[in-house]
Enzyme design. Sequence first.
Site, PDB file in Angstrom:
ATOM      1  N   ASP A 106      66.491   5.301  80.713  1.00 23.43           N
ATOM      2  CA  ASP A 106      66.598   4.506  79.492  1.00 23.43           C
ATOM      3  C   ASP A 106      65.171   4.125  79.072  1.00 23.43           C
ATOM      4  O   ASP A 106      64.511   4.879  78.374  1.00 23.43           O
ATOM      5  CB  ASP A 106      67.492   3.301  79.821  1.00 23.43           C
ATOM      6  CG  ASP A 106      67.806   2.406  78.640  1.00 23.43           C
ATOM      7  OD1 ASP A 106      68.084   2.922  77.555  1.00 23.43           O
ATOM      8  OD2 ASP A 106      67.794   1.168  78.809  1.00 23.43           O
ATOM      9  N   ILE A 156      76.255   2.888  77.118  1.00 18.56           N
ATOM     10  CA  ILE A 156      77.406   3.698  77.526  1.00 18.56           C
ATOM     11  C   ILE A 156      77.950   3.274  78.898  1.00 18.56           C
ATOM     12  O   ILE A 156      77.238   2.631  79.679  1.00 18.56           O
ATOM     13  CB  ILE A 156      77.036   5.200  77.586  1.00 18.56           C
ATOM     14  CG1 ILE A 156      75.798   5.403  78.474  1.00 18.56           C
ATOM     15  CG2 ILE A 156      76.788   5.782  76.216  1.00 18.56           C
ATOM     16  CD1 ILE A 156      75.712   6.782  79.018  1.00 18.56           C
ATOM     17  N   ARG A 168      82.658   2.164  86.052  1.00 16.86           N
ATOM     18  CA  ARG A 168      82.031   3.284  86.777  1.00 16.86           C
ATOM     19  C   ARG A 168      83.036   4.389  87.086  1.00 16.86           C
ATOM     20  O   ARG A 168      82.674   5.550  87.215  1.00 16.86           O
ATOM     21  CB  ARG A 168      81.446   2.813  88.117  1.00 16.86           C
ATOM     22  CG  ARG A 168      80.282   1.863  87.998  1.00 16.86           C
ATOM     23  CD  ARG A 168      79.613   1.719  89.363  1.00 16.86           C
ATOM     24  NE  ARG A 168      78.705   0.577  89.425  1.00 16.86           N
ATOM     25  CZ  ARG A 168      77.453   0.582  89.007  1.00 16.86           C
ATOM     26  NH1 ARG A 168      76.942   1.667  88.463  1.00 16.86           N
ATOM     27  NH2 ARG A 168      76.708  -0.506  89.110  1.00 16.86           N
TER      28      ARG A 168
END
Length: 179
Positions: A106, A156, A168
């Site tokens: 990220d 997300i 998850r």
Amino acid sequence: MKTVKIKDKEFELFLTQDVIENAIDKVAEQLNKDMAGKDPLFVCVLNGSFIYAAELMKRVTIPCEVSFVKVSSYKGVTSTGKLKEIYGLEEDIKDRTVVIVEDIVDTGHTMALMLEQLSCDEPKEIFVSTLLLKPDALKQPVQLDYVALEIPNDFIVGYGLDYDGYGRNLSDIYKIKNS
Ligand code: IMP
Ligand code: MG
């Protein structure tokens, strides 16, 4: 459009398992070529990479070792930029070929920290594999050798990635609904 609610947030279907696993096939194929004869150690970053790591390693057919480390990630949907140590690596990586297996890059801070810390143990070489990359979120240049999928800068969940600990276990990837 298929949606899921996790805690206070709505998410909509973004990448199906099929799409994700086709991309993993390609990464594995490349790794099987590039890492042949190198006896690599795959260092998978828990918790987020657990599904990617399993699916990738099932497709890697060359001799290799697989290990897991943990690193703190941020809470909620925004990065605090505060990271703790990497811990849990028991193998000696000196003079080894290491392949990091990460769920998502990220800002790039986590991967930069991983590379910096692992380099101290004098591996022969380090490669980076990530399931997902958000190119628009990168805050520093970071070494990326194997990227399965590039995605826009949206939060997300699924396929190992969580929102506040949940989601998850979703077998597809969902993105946050901005409504
Ligand atoms: P970075 O240090 O900002 O590159 O972020 C790395 C870690 O943040 C990843 O390994 C994930 O655990 C987490 N992360 C980043 N983006 C997302 C996201 O969209 N959903 C869930 N977790 C994320
Ligand atoms: Mg992670």
